[in-house]
Design an enzyme around this catalytic site. Structure first.
Site, mmCIF file in Angstrom:
data_model
loop_
_atom_site.group_PDB
_atom_site.id
_atom_site.type_symbol
_atom_site.label_atom_id
_atom_site.label_comp_id
_atom_site.label_asym_id
_atom_site.label_seq_id
_atom_site.Cartn_x
_atom_site.Cartn_y
_atom_site.Cartn_z
ATOM 1 N N TRP A 102 9.400 131.391 55.685
ATOM 2 C CA TRP A 102 9.789 130.917 57.014
ATOM 3 C C TRP A 102 10.200 132.076 57.914
ATOM 4 O O TRP A 102 9.907 132.062 59.110
ATOM 5 C CB TRP A 102 10.900 129.878 56.925
ATOM 6 C CG TRP A 102 10.458 128.598 56.295
ATOM 7 C CD1 TRP A 102 10.907 128.050 55.127
ATOM 8 C CD2 TRP A 102 9.451 127.678 56.789
ATOM 9 N NE1 TRP A 102 10.256 126.864 54.872
ATOM 10 C CE2 TRP A 102 9.368 126.617 55.867
ATOM 11 C CE3 TRP A 102 8.634 127.665 57.919
ATOM 12 C CZ2 TRP A 102 8.484 125.544 56.041
ATOM 13 C CZ3 TRP A 102 7.749 126.600 58.091
ATOM 14 C CH2 TRP A 102 7.689 125.561 57.158
ATOM 15 N N ASP A 176 18.269 130.835 61.274
ATOM 16 C CA ASP A 176 17.551 129.605 60.941
ATOM 17 C C ASP A 176 18.264 129.027 59.717
ATOM 18 O O ASP A 176 18.170 129.579 58.619
ATOM 19 C CB ASP A 176 16.084 129.942 60.620
ATOM 20 C CG ASP A 176 15.304 128.739 60.096
ATOM 21 O OD1 ASP A 176 15.874 127.627 60.015
ATOM 22 O OD2 ASP A 176 14.109 128.918 59.764
ATOM 23 N N LYS A 200 16.086 118.562 56.097
ATOM 24 C CA LYS A 200 16.541 118.951 54.764
ATOM 25 C C LYS A 200 17.935 118.386 54.487
ATOM 26 O O LYS A 200 18.123 117.695 53.504
ATOM 27 C CB LYS A 200 16.555 120.473 54.612
ATOM 28 C CG LYS A 200 15.212 121.128 54.263
ATOM 29 C CD LYS A 200 14.199 121.126 55.356
ATOM 30 C CE LYS A 200 12.880 121.748 54.983
ATOM 31 N NZ LYS A 200 12.395 122.734 55.936
HETATM 32 C C1 LIG Z 1 11.477 123.448 56.651
HETATM 33 C C2 LIG Z 1 11.837 124.737 57.288
HETATM 34 C C3 LIG Z 1 11.303 125.145 58.518
HETATM 35 C C4 LIG Z 1 10.222 124.362 59.239
HETATM 36 O O1 LIG Z 1 10.682 123.190 59.763
HETATM 37 P P1 LIG Z 1 9.708 122.261 60.653
HETATM 38 O O2 LIG Z 1 10.657 121.237 61.148
HETATM 39 O O3 LIG Z 1 8.662 121.723 59.739
HETATM 40 O O4 LIG Z 1 9.135 123.088 61.723
HETATM 41 C C5 LIG Z 1 11.748 126.334 59.055
HETATM 42 N N1 LIG Z 1 12.662 127.099 58.436
HETATM 43 C C6 LIG Z 1 13.179 126.747 57.243
HETATM 44 C C7 LIG Z 1 14.193 127.641 56.587
HETATM 45 C C8 LIG Z 1 12.787 125.558 56.636
HETATM 46 O O5 LIG Z 1 13.307 125.211 55.449
#
Ligand SMILES: *Cc1c(COP(=O)(O)O)cnc(C)c1O
Length: 364
Positions: A102, A176, A200
């Site tokens: 990511w 993030d 998540k």
């Molecule tokens: C799942 C995830 C994303 C992507 O999320 P989307 O909502 O599918 O764009 C980005 N960063 C991390 C750390 C993730 O776990």
């Protein structure tokens, strides 16, 4: 009703009480004669839900009162582009710390918007792909003191690594936190900006929680479309256009559950207990279960491990599924086993997984 032990990586397990409340209120929200799905986002009934959700984020995370708390759409991936659109002016450069798939994607988007550089990476090349097994140390970060910001990924969902310390940076720190938001208390004031896809730890996919220091919003670039400016959404309390009302409603339900379960201190205890149990089971049979991640970098949200062969891994996933343990297949880029043990996954689910693992290893 039968509910499985859900180890999905995302969208992922949600607290049963949050789903049951949504079910009970689905066709008639609090005696209004209509679903929350059918309410105007400008009406006072939805407004209560909206502000309760924002208030719970502030309360649970101890967000400094001058920080903005926003709900945005487009997932965390959209923020990979929108963060540099707002924060990265021409002539400046942004620092990215690469710790997984990511963060690579976030860095790639920033390069399309402006100038970005890698301040550190723990990636290693193996069989034509980049693998990550640890979080860097402070001494490995080659930070540009003039950087517009430093971007980090607090938990690496694919590789099962997690930051257990905060980097010291001169430039504003952007994180993030998609896969570990609210897993434990954090000092929000250490960050200039936090963003997280909800799917998540706190709700449904498509929705993003964003927490930002006031100067970051106020000084954001104005030469980008209005819809992408943080200032637009901050000014309108995330009601500039129609927000994803049902998703925000579900986040409210999840956060009520978090609060009832001891807030973020309660979540941390719960998550550390689960982690100790699961990593304990892996470490007690090192010749059968192999954890590729360095110990100090182990994630409490995504526990990855390998078995002696790919055939055994496939059998493990299939037999686990029959036993009511689902979502254990590792990410397509890494293979192996991944058990995602987000906030809503109960200790009893991890206990069931650990019993299954011991039995599987004994029979194999
Ligand atoms: C799942 C995830 C994303 C992507 O999320 P989307 O909502 O599918 O764009 C980005 N960063 C991390 C750390 C993730 O776990």
């Amino acid at each position: 009703m039968s509910r499985v032990h859900n180890f999905n990586a995302g969208p992922a397990s949600l607290p049963l009480s949050a789903l049951e409340l949504a079910r009970d209120e689905l066709v008639d929200f609090e005696g209004t004669g209509m679903s929350i799905l059918e309410h105007s986002h400008r009406g006072k009934d939805y407004d209560r839900v909206h502000n309760e959700a924002i208030g719970l984020v502030r309360e649970l995370m101890g967000v400094p009162s001058d920080y903005h708390v926003l709900f945005l759409q487009g997932g965390a991936s959209q923020q990979f582009a929108v963060v540099p659109m707002n924060l990265l002016p021409p002539g400046k450069s942004a620092d990215y710390v690469l710790t997984g798939g990511w963060s690579e994607k976030a860095y790639a988007e920033a390069q399309l918007v402006g100038r970005a550089r890698v301040a550190a990476t723990t990636g290693i090349e193996e069989n034509g792909s980049t693998l990550y097994r640890r979080i860097p140390k402070q001494g490995e970060l080659q930070l540009d003191p003039e950087a517009a910001y430093v971007h980090m990924t607090s938990n690496n969902t694919l590789f099962g690594t997690q930051w257990h310390w905060l980097p010291e940076t001169k430039a504003p720190l952007v994180a993030d936190m998609s896969s570990d938001i609210m897993w434990k208390p954090v000092d929000v004031s250490k960050f200039a900006l936090i963003y997280a896809g909800a799917q998540k730890n706190i709700g449904p996919s498509g929705l993003v929680l964003l927490i930002a220091r006031p100067d970051v919003v106020a000084n954001g670039r104005r030469d980008i479309p209005k819809i992408f400016r943080y200032a637009t959404h901050a000014k309108e309390n995330s009601l500039y256009n129609t927000p994803p009302t049902f998703s925000i409603y579900l986040v409210r339900n999840v956060l009520r559950w978090v609060k009832e379960h001891g807030g973020l201190a309660g979540m941390e205890k719960r998550n550390r207990d689960k982690g100790a149990l699961l990593y304990g089971a892996i470490d007690e049979k090192p010749d059968f279960f192999r954890a590729p991640v360095e110990k100090e970098s182990r994630s409490f949200m995504n526990v990855v491990f390998r078995l002696p062969s790919v055939e055994l891994e496939e059998r493990f996933v299939a037999e686990a599924k029959k036993a009511g343990l689902v979502g254990l297949k590792g990410h397509r880029s890494t293979g192996g086993i991944r058990a995602s043990t987000y906030n809503a996954v109960g200790l009893e689910s991890v206990q069931a997984l650990v019993s299954f693992m011991r039995e599987f290893a004994r029979k194999a």
